[in-house]
Design an enzyme around this catalytic site. Structure first.
Site, PDB file in Angstrom:
ATOM      1  N   ASP A  64      61.204 -19.517 -17.028  1.00  0.00           N
ATOM      2  CA  ASP A  64      59.898 -19.220 -17.585  1.00  0.00           C
ATOM      3  C   ASP A  64      59.457 -20.202 -18.676  1.00  0.00           C
ATOM      4  O   ASP A  64      59.375 -21.388 -18.435  1.00  0.00           O
ATOM      5  CB  ASP A  64      59.864 -17.751 -18.038  1.00  0.00           C
ATOM      6  CG  ASP A  64      60.151 -16.819 -16.848  1.00  0.00           C
ATOM      7  OD1 ASP A  64      59.611 -17.094 -15.775  1.00  0.00           O
ATOM      8  OD2 ASP A  64      60.914 -15.851 -16.989  1.00  0.00           O
ATOM      9  N   LYS A  65      59.221 -19.721 -19.914  1.00  0.00           N
ATOM     10  CA  LYS A  65      58.642 -20.586 -20.953  1.00  0.00           C
ATOM     11  C   LYS A  65      59.694 -21.399 -21.700  1.00  0.00           C
ATOM     12  O   LYS A  65      59.369 -22.182 -22.588  1.00  0.00           O
ATOM     13  CB  LYS A  65      57.868 -19.730 -21.981  1.00  0.00           C
ATOM     14  CG  LYS A  65      56.839 -18.815 -21.359  1.00  0.00           C
ATOM     15  CD  LYS A  65      55.830 -19.584 -20.528  1.00  0.00           C
ATOM     16  CE  LYS A  65      55.183 -18.740 -19.477  1.00  0.00           C
ATOM     17  NZ  LYS A  65      56.039 -18.294 -18.392  1.00  0.00           N
TER      18      LYS A  65
ATOM     19  N   CYS B 104      64.944 -17.423 -10.608  1.00  0.00           N
ATOM     20  CA  CYS B 104      64.530 -16.815  -9.332  1.00  0.00           C
ATOM     21  C   CYS B 104      64.381 -17.866  -8.237  1.00  0.00           C
ATOM     22  O   CYS B 104      63.867 -18.955  -8.465  1.00  0.00           O
ATOM     23  CB  CYS B 104      63.250 -16.029  -9.524  1.00  0.00           C
ATOM     24  SG  CYS B 104      63.491 -14.591 -10.585  1.00  0.00           S
TER      25      CYS B 104
ATOM     26  N   GLU C 274      50.533 -12.966 -17.026  1.00  0.00           N
ATOM     27  CA  GLU C 274      50.623 -13.318 -15.609  1.00  0.00           C
ATOM     28  C   GLU C 274      50.142 -12.146 -14.761  1.00  0.00           C
ATOM     29  O   GLU C 274      50.404 -10.995 -15.086  1.00  0.00           O
ATOM     30  CB  GLU C 274      52.069 -13.653 -15.224  1.00  0.00           C
ATOM     31  CG  GLU C 274      52.525 -14.987 -15.750  1.00  0.00           C
ATOM     32  CD  GLU C 274      53.898 -15.395 -15.250  1.00  0.00           C
ATOM     33  OE1 GLU C 274      54.229 -16.576 -15.414  1.00  0.00           O
ATOM     34  OE2 GLU C 274      54.629 -14.544 -14.711  1.00  0.00           O
TER      35      GLU C 274
ATOM     36  N   SER D 145      52.128 -15.849 -11.961  1.00  0.00           N
ATOM     37  CA  SER D 145      53.528 -16.200 -11.771  1.00  0.00           C
ATOM     38  C   SER D 145      53.615 -17.229 -10.659  1.00  0.00           C
ATOM     39  O   SER D 145      52.767 -17.272  -9.765  1.00  0.00           O
ATOM     40  CB  SER D 145      54.306 -14.939 -11.377  1.00  0.00           C
ATOM     41  OG  SER D 145      55.523 -15.286 -10.775  1.00  0.00           O
TER      42      SER D 145
END
Length: 558
Positions: free
Chosen positions: A120-121, A192, A446, A472
């Site tokens: 993610d971030k 993921c 998101e 996302s």
């Protein structure tokens, strides 16, 4: 050495005294000090094992004559933060991560940096912070998760679970089916398994030359990934005092161009646009969002990965030749726009790096003459609804690339989720979710829950969704985000009403509300900004400083 500021001369006796308390001796004060920026956290599947990865890296650094100092950043799991107020904190966490890297590295004057991100971030936040520090830097991520397999033997991922919720709401599957998908979609540690934001950004690190070959595709918790960690640790020791490998000498206008080329070729997450704009800003590189369509127009889309193609995952890309094979194939096109003379942290140019790369499975990574599309997998649309631009992942479009429909407006993601479940969005509609931009959210949530619900209910190819929020990397369909100016700035999206006709033409890069100028003027005159209660002091501060998405959602201090 930069670290001499804390370890050399009689004036630094107090500093050395504190360092001795950490276990250092006289010999150690002659060695480079290397920051090991970890992002270990128990609640993120891509991060719960990074404490062990840091041990491997530190051990290798010590063996190679340098002194490692590990520190940690925070992390937010977007999937777990999804669908509730927790998502307000995801994009703002990028700034905390960047600030923490800058703070620790500069407070202690460390000579070089190795970053261990994954999800993610965290990767973009670390990149932004590292660019402020500007020392020799290597990124080595935790690696992607392997794909799950459902009871029918089909590969699945986290996006399958979100879409299964929509299918369950539409009574297309039963509770046992939903439980089977829930339990099997995420079978191991790692980011993921599809081309979601984490894997997109870790792939782009490789393309920019700030990570070693394989960083984006070698599976987490594999022996091959552990060897990559050791390799990265050895290399940071070799370049720790070499100014050629300062991160701003690696991340340049040319290497950012290369990253965006790979992004287009592989149909990366739309979040990459937001992050690359922010990374360019921190690197002092002028990157206009309008440049992205020029890049897209000159890059063939040759790799489709979940969620765009649910049979292909990062593990498949790795077996098919990895990111280097993608770059090598793109470089074969006459007039390609890759910058092959860029230097990477291995000491090679991009041209040298891809010399022996080739596609090992043309069903996974296609040849240019058999590309999915002759243009890239992301596009920027403009029009009266997005005068400063908006982003669509064209690689994920399931239906028509031209769409005309009536607006169904929601003033928050939560409102939209309730409305979609109640059946308010029907075939042919344009679902509008606003006041979810960087300022409006604040934090730019998101929209994976709404898009997945629509897809699971069978509407994914039959409706459009537009928002000043973001998506996302697991999102697919005609989903358009990052609309700028956003609703909280008084953008036209704020003035839309149910039933307004909206026209989208992806191939002509346009998005417009079919409203007469006098009607727009009338609505502007009567418009009142909704009063959104924000209780968090941090989010209030963020809202006051953050730019809109067209500038990367950076904190604007000018």
């Amino acid at each position: 050495m930069r670290s001499d500021a804390i370890k050399k001369g009689h004036l630094k006796a107090p500093n050395r005294s504190l360092l001795r308390a950490c276990g250092l001796n006289d010999d150690d004060f002659n060695k480079p000090f290397i920051g090991v920026a970890n992002s270990y956290i128990d609640i993120i599947p891509g991060h719960f094992f990074l404490n062990e990865y840091a041990k491997i890296i530190k051990d290798e650094i010590r063996k190679n004559g340098c002194i490692p100092f590990e520190f940690n950043t925070i992390g937010v799991d977007d999937g777990i933060a999804m669908g509730h107020d927790g998502m307000l904190y995801s994009l703002p966490s990028r700034e905390i991560i960047a600030n923490s890297i800058e703070t620790v590295m500069n407070a202690h004057q460390l000579d070089a940096l190795i970053c261990i991100p994954n999800c993610d971030k965290i990767t973009p936040g670390m990149l932004m912070g590292a660019l402020r520090v500007n020392v020799p830097t290597i990124f080595v991520s935790g690696g992607p998760m392997r794909a799950g397999v459902n009871k029918h033997g089909e590969k699945i991922s986290l996006s399958s679970v979100f879409e299964a919720v929509g299918a369950y709401e539409a009574k297309k599957i039963n509770e046992d089916d939903l439980k089977d998908i829930e339990c099997k979609a995420c079978p191991s540690g790692g980011s993921c398994s599809g081309m979601f934001t984490a894997n997109s950004m870790n792939t782009l690190c490789e393309a920019m030359g700030i990570a070693l070959e394989g960083n984006g595709t070698i599976l987490a918790l594999s022996k091959e990934r552990e060897e990559l960690l050791r390799k990265a640790a050895r290399r940071i020791c070799e370049i720790a005092l070499d100014e050629r490998f300062k991160i701003r000498n690696i991340i340049t206008k040319k290497s950012i161009n290369n990253a965006l080329v790979v992004d287009m070729a592989m149909g990366g997450s739309s979040n990459t646009i937001l992050h690359m704009l922010a990374i360019a800003y921190e690197a002092g590189v002028n990157l206009d969002i309008k440049e992205l369509n020029h890049i897209s127009a000159n890059v063939a889309h040759i790799a489709k990965i979940a969620p765009s193609l649910n049979t292909v995952y990062m593990e498949d890309i790795h077996k098919a030749g990895g990111v280097s094979a993608v770059i090598a194939e793109i470089a074969k096109k006459p007039g390609h726009i890759l910058e092959l003379d860029t230097l990477d942290i291995s000491g090679k140019t991009l041209k040298e790096r891809i010399e022996n790369a080739s596609i090992k499975d043309e069903n996974i990574i296609r040849k240019i003459n058999n590309a999915y599309s002759n243009i890239g997998g992301l596009a920027i649309l403009f029009g009266n609804l997005a005068e400063q631009g908006c982003v669509i992942k064209t690689a994920g479009i399931m239906g028509e690339r031209k769409f005309k429909g009536k607006a169904v407006c929601f003033n928050s993601q939560e409102e939209a989720i309730k409305g979609i479940i109640k059946g308010k969005v029907k075939e042919g509609d344009v679902c509008v979710i606003r006041y979810e931009g960087p300022k409006g959210g604040p934090g730019m949530q998101e929209m994976l829950s709404p898009t997945s619900l629509l897809t699971g209910m069978g509407l994914g190819a039959k409706v459009a969704l537009i928002t000043d929020g973001r998506f996302s990397g697991a999102t697919r369909g005609l989903s358009i985000g990052h609309i700028s100016p956003e609703a909280a700035e008084g953008g036209l999206i704020a003035l839309l009403e149910d039933g307004d006709e909206i026209e989208i033409d992806v191939d002509n890069y346009s998005i417009n509300a079919n409203l007469a100028q006098d009607e727009i003027a009338k609505r502007k005159a009567n418009f009142k900004m909704p009063n959104k209660q924000i209780n968090s002091r941090w989010l209030k501060m963020y809202q006051k400083l953050v730019s809109n998405a067209s500038k990367g959602g950076v904190l604007d201090l000018e």
